[in-house]
Design a protein around this motif. Structure first.
Motif, PDB file in Angstrom:
ATOM      1  N   ASP A 109       0.793  -1.282   0.124  1.00  0.00           N
ATOM      2  CA  ASP A 109       0.036   0.094   0.004  1.00  0.00           C
ATOM      3  C   ASP A 109       0.978   1.289  -0.280  1.00  0.00           C
ATOM      4  OD1 ASP A 109      -2.147  -1.660  -0.052  1.00  0.00           O
ATOM      5  OD2 ASP A 109      -2.416  -1.468   2.309  1.00  0.00           O
ATOM      6  N   SER A 110       0.289   2.501  -0.356  1.00  0.00           N
ATOM      7  CA  SER A 110       1.051   3.636  -0.383  1.00  0.00           C
ATOM      8  C   SER A 110       1.299   4.086   1.084  1.00  0.00           C
ATOM      9  CB  SER A 110       0.319   4.794  -1.108  1.00  0.00           C
ATOM     10  OG  SER A 110      -0.935   4.900  -0.272  1.00  0.00           O
ATOM     11  N   ALA A 111       2.220   4.856   1.413  1.00  0.00           N
ATOM     12  CA  ALA A 111       2.717   5.518   2.636  1.00  0.00           C
ATOM     13  C   ALA A 111       1.378   5.815   3.094  1.00  0.00           C
ATOM     14  CB  ALA A 111       3.660   6.836   2.531  1.00  0.00           C
ATOM     15  N   LYS A 112       0.595   6.851   2.467  1.00  0.00           N
ATOM     16  CA  LYS A 112      -0.859   7.300   3.140  1.00  0.00           C
ATOM     17  C   LYS A 112      -1.713   6.227   3.608  1.00  0.00           C
ATOM     18  CE  LYS A 112      -4.161  10.741   2.098  1.00  0.00           C
ATOM     19  NZ  LYS A 112      -5.117  11.342   1.124  1.00  0.00           N
ATOM     20  N   GLU A 113      -1.937   5.072   2.933  1.00  0.00           N
ATOM     21  CA  GLU A 113      -2.788   4.030   3.178  1.00  0.00           C
ATOM     22  C   GLU A 113      -2.203   3.227   4.516  1.00  0.00           C
ATOM     23  OE1 GLU A 113      -5.657   2.499   2.219  1.00  0.00           O
ATOM     24  OE2 GLU A 113      -5.884   4.520   1.048  1.00  0.00           O
ATOM     25  N   GLN A 115      -0.330   4.357   6.786  1.00  0.00           N
ATOM     26  CA  GLN A 115      -0.438   5.615   7.928  1.00  0.00           C
ATOM     27  C   GLN A 115      -2.089   5.346   8.263  1.00  0.00           C
ATOM     28  OE1 GLN A 115       1.569   8.726   7.993  1.00  0.00           O
ATOM     29  NE2 GLN A 115       0.425   9.829   9.618  1.00  0.00           N
ATOM     30  N   LYS A 116      -2.942   5.247   7.430  1.00  0.00           N
ATOM     31  CA  LYS A 116      -4.308   5.236   7.859  1.00  0.00           C
ATOM     32  C   LYS A 116      -4.708   3.941   8.608  1.00  0.00           C
ATOM     33  CE  LYS A 116      -8.520   5.623   5.215  1.00  0.00           C
ATOM     34  NZ  LYS A 116      -9.228   5.398   4.176  1.00  0.00           N
ATOM     35  N   ARG A 117      -3.931   2.848   7.831  1.00  0.00           N
ATOM     36  CA  ARG A 117      -4.315   1.534   8.529  1.00  0.00           C
ATOM     37  C   ARG A 117      -3.729   1.326   9.961  1.00  0.00           C
ATOM     38  NH1 ARG A 117      -7.303  -2.797   9.659  1.00  0.00           N
ATOM     39  NH2 ARG A 117      -5.728  -4.431  10.539  1.00  0.00           N
ATOM     40  N   ALA A 118      -2.536   1.946  10.292  1.00  0.00           N
ATOM     41  CA  ALA A 118      -1.906   2.125  11.606  1.00  0.00           C
ATOM     42  C   ALA A 118      -2.683   2.894  12.336  1.00  0.00           C
ATOM     43  CB  ALA A 118      -0.403   2.644  11.405  1.00  0.00           C
ATOM     44  N   GLN A 119      -3.303   3.899  11.947  1.00  0.00           N
ATOM     45  CA  GLN A 119      -4.063   4.812  12.865  1.00  0.00           C
ATOM     46  C   GLN A 119      -5.118   4.134  13.299  1.00  0.00           C
ATOM     47  OE1 GLN A 119      -3.284   7.818  14.274  1.00  0.00           O
ATOM     48  NE2 GLN A 119      -4.968   7.339  15.618  1.00  0.00           N
ATOM     49  N   PHE A 120      -5.687   3.367  12.136  1.00  0.00           N
ATOM     50  CA  PHE A 120      -7.019   2.737  12.540  1.00  0.00           C
ATOM     51  C   PHE A 120      -6.632   1.492  13.596  1.00  0.00           C
ATOM     52  CE2 PHE A 120      -9.320  -1.349  11.957  1.00  0.00           C
ATOM     53  CZ  PHE A 120     -10.707  -1.130  11.694  1.00  0.00           C
ATOM     54  N   CYS A 121      -5.711   0.914  13.484  1.00  0.00           N
ATOM     55  CA  CYS A 121      -5.181  -0.076  14.575  1.00  0.00           C
ATOM     56  C   CYS A 121      -5.204   0.502  15.843  1.00  0.00           C
ATOM     57  CB  CYS A 121      -3.967  -1.052  14.127  1.00  0.00           C
ATOM     58  SG  CYS A 121      -4.404  -2.004  12.812  1.00  0.00           S
ATOM     59  N   LEU A 122      -4.523   1.913  15.888  1.00  0.00           N
ATOM     60  CA  LEU A 122      -4.363   2.577  17.273  1.00  0.00           C
ATOM     61  C   LEU A 122      -5.514   2.694  17.833  1.00  0.00           C
ATOM     62  CD1 LEU A 122      -1.219   4.608  16.582  1.00  0.00           C
ATOM     63  CD2 LEU A 122      -1.513   2.809  18.416  1.00  0.00           C
ATOM     64  N   ASP A 123      -6.570   3.205  16.941  1.00  0.00           N
ATOM     65  CA  ASP A 123      -8.114   3.509  17.382  1.00  0.00           C
ATOM     66  C   ASP A 123      -8.566   2.409  17.981  1.00  0.00           C
ATOM     67  OD1 ASP A 123      -7.542   6.171  16.205  1.00  0.00           O
ATOM     68  OD2 ASP A 123      -8.750   5.815  14.723  1.00  0.00           O
ATOM     69  N   ARG A 124      -8.480   1.364  17.473  1.00  0.00           N
ATOM     70  CA  ARG A 124      -9.229   0.152  17.681  1.00  0.00           C
ATOM     71  C   ARG A 124      -8.460  -0.374  19.333  1.00  0.00           C
ATOM     72  NH1 ARG A 124     -11.365  -2.905  19.650  1.00  0.00           N
ATOM     73  NH2 ARG A 124     -12.332  -4.629  19.554  1.00  0.00           N
ATOM     74  N   VAL A 125      -7.332  -0.055  19.592  1.00  0.00           N
ATOM     75  CA  VAL A 125      -6.902  -0.256  21.009  1.00  0.00           C
ATOM     76  C   VAL A 125      -6.996   0.804  21.848  1.00  0.00           C
ATOM     77  CG1 VAL A 125      -5.367  -2.249  19.917  1.00  0.00           C
ATOM     78  CG2 VAL A 125      -4.342   0.140  20.261  1.00  0.00           C
TER      79      VAL A 125
END
Ligand SMILES: Nc1ncnc2c1ncn2[C@@H]1O[C@H](COP(=O)(O)OP(=O)(O)OP(=O)(O)O)[C@@H](O)[C@H]1O
Ligand SMILES: [Mg+2]
Length: 256
Positions: A109-113, A115-125
């Motif tokens: 995925d692109s850097a932006k994607e 980062q979005k995924r990582a932030q989603f996982c942080l939100d989840r926890v």
């Protein structure tokens, strides 16, 4: 689903795992319990391919780990998330960078994607606001949650946790247990957790394998732990004060 068939492992002629057979189901928190030195970590290492058993088979949804070639093994590794003793975050990276690390390594995925995924996982926890902090700036429980976010970043089918509550207070441990359980159900992962934490057993013990001196001594649910007449299991859980009380109450119920 992970099937373990006739796994035996020795070190220098000393048998550490003896003919272990079990099935770890998906969408469930599967617990491996037993005293220190009983073989829990060796079993998990054999299952994830960090160690090779002397005998036996390990099947990941029917795929035989021990006959895989390098490419197949690499593909399988991407389906695994791991959470090991300590949180093993990289100190020099922020929390967000830590969670992005497996994505940077393995995702196209692109850097932006990413980062979005990582932030989603942080939100989840529940670490939405902690992405910019360094591991040294957050608590042990937060580090553990960050490590969970990193472990689920690649959307694993299989999640392995070796003593996820080590070093945490009982209340924080419960939060971590619940989080692991919730994401297991949510993402239908096959989750395997090594623990000797009795609170975890009673909280999330949907499928419990009890190992004594390398032998699978008992398997059942948290409800069955309470009523089991297996002597070795009772000796193990009676070592915990809380459990002695629960069992005593249970037995009074049965008598009365
Ligand atoms: N690489 C190794 N070489 C030799 N012996 C080993 C090795 N790894 C583990 N062992 C032995 O295997 C046995 C089981 O160890 P293991 O680490 O699996 O225990 P455990 O149940 O995870 O204990 P704990 O609850 O303390 O983490 C121990 O006697 C240990 O000394
Ligand atoms: Mg261990």
């Amino acid at each position: 689903m992970i099937e373990v068939k006739n796994i035996t492992k020795s070190f220098d002629g000393r048998v550490v795992l003896h003919d272990i057979n079990t099935v770890f189901e998906d969408g469930k928190t599967n617990l491996i319990i037993g005293r220190s030195g009983s073989g829990k970590t060796v079993l998990i290492k054999n299952i994830i391919g960090l160690m090779k058993p002397d005998k036996g088979e390990i099947l990941y949804d029917g795929r035989n780990l021990l006959t895989m070639n390098k490419h197949e093994l690499n593909m399988l590794r991407r389906e695994m998330g791991m959470l090991f003793q300590g949180s093993a975050l990289f100190d020099s990276m922020t929390v967000l960078e830590n969670v992005m690390f497996p994505l940077d390594m393995f995702s196209n995925d692109s850097a932006k994607e990413r980062q979005k995924r990582a932030q989603f996982c942080l939100d989840r926890v529940n670490l939405s606001e902690a992405g910019h902090l360094f591991p040294s700036e957050i608590s042990g429980g937060m580090m553990k949650r960050a490590a969970i976010a990193r472990a689920i970043a690649l959307n694993p089918k299989y999640l392995f946790c070796d003593e996820p509550n080590s070093g945490l207070d009982p209340k924080t441990s419960l939060i971590i247990d619940d989080l692991i359980h919730d994401i297991t159900v949510e993402y239908k992962m096959t989750t395997i957790i090594n623990t000797h934490d009795m609170n975890s057993v009673m909280n999330i013990g949907e499928n419990i394998i009890f190992i004594k001196e390398g032998v699978k001594e008992w398997q059942g649910t948290k409800e069955q732990v309470i009523t089991s007449s297996n002597k070795a299991l009772n000796d193990f859980i009676f070592a915990s004060d809380l459990f002695r009380k629960v069992k005593e109450i249970e037995m009074q119920h049965e008598e009365g």
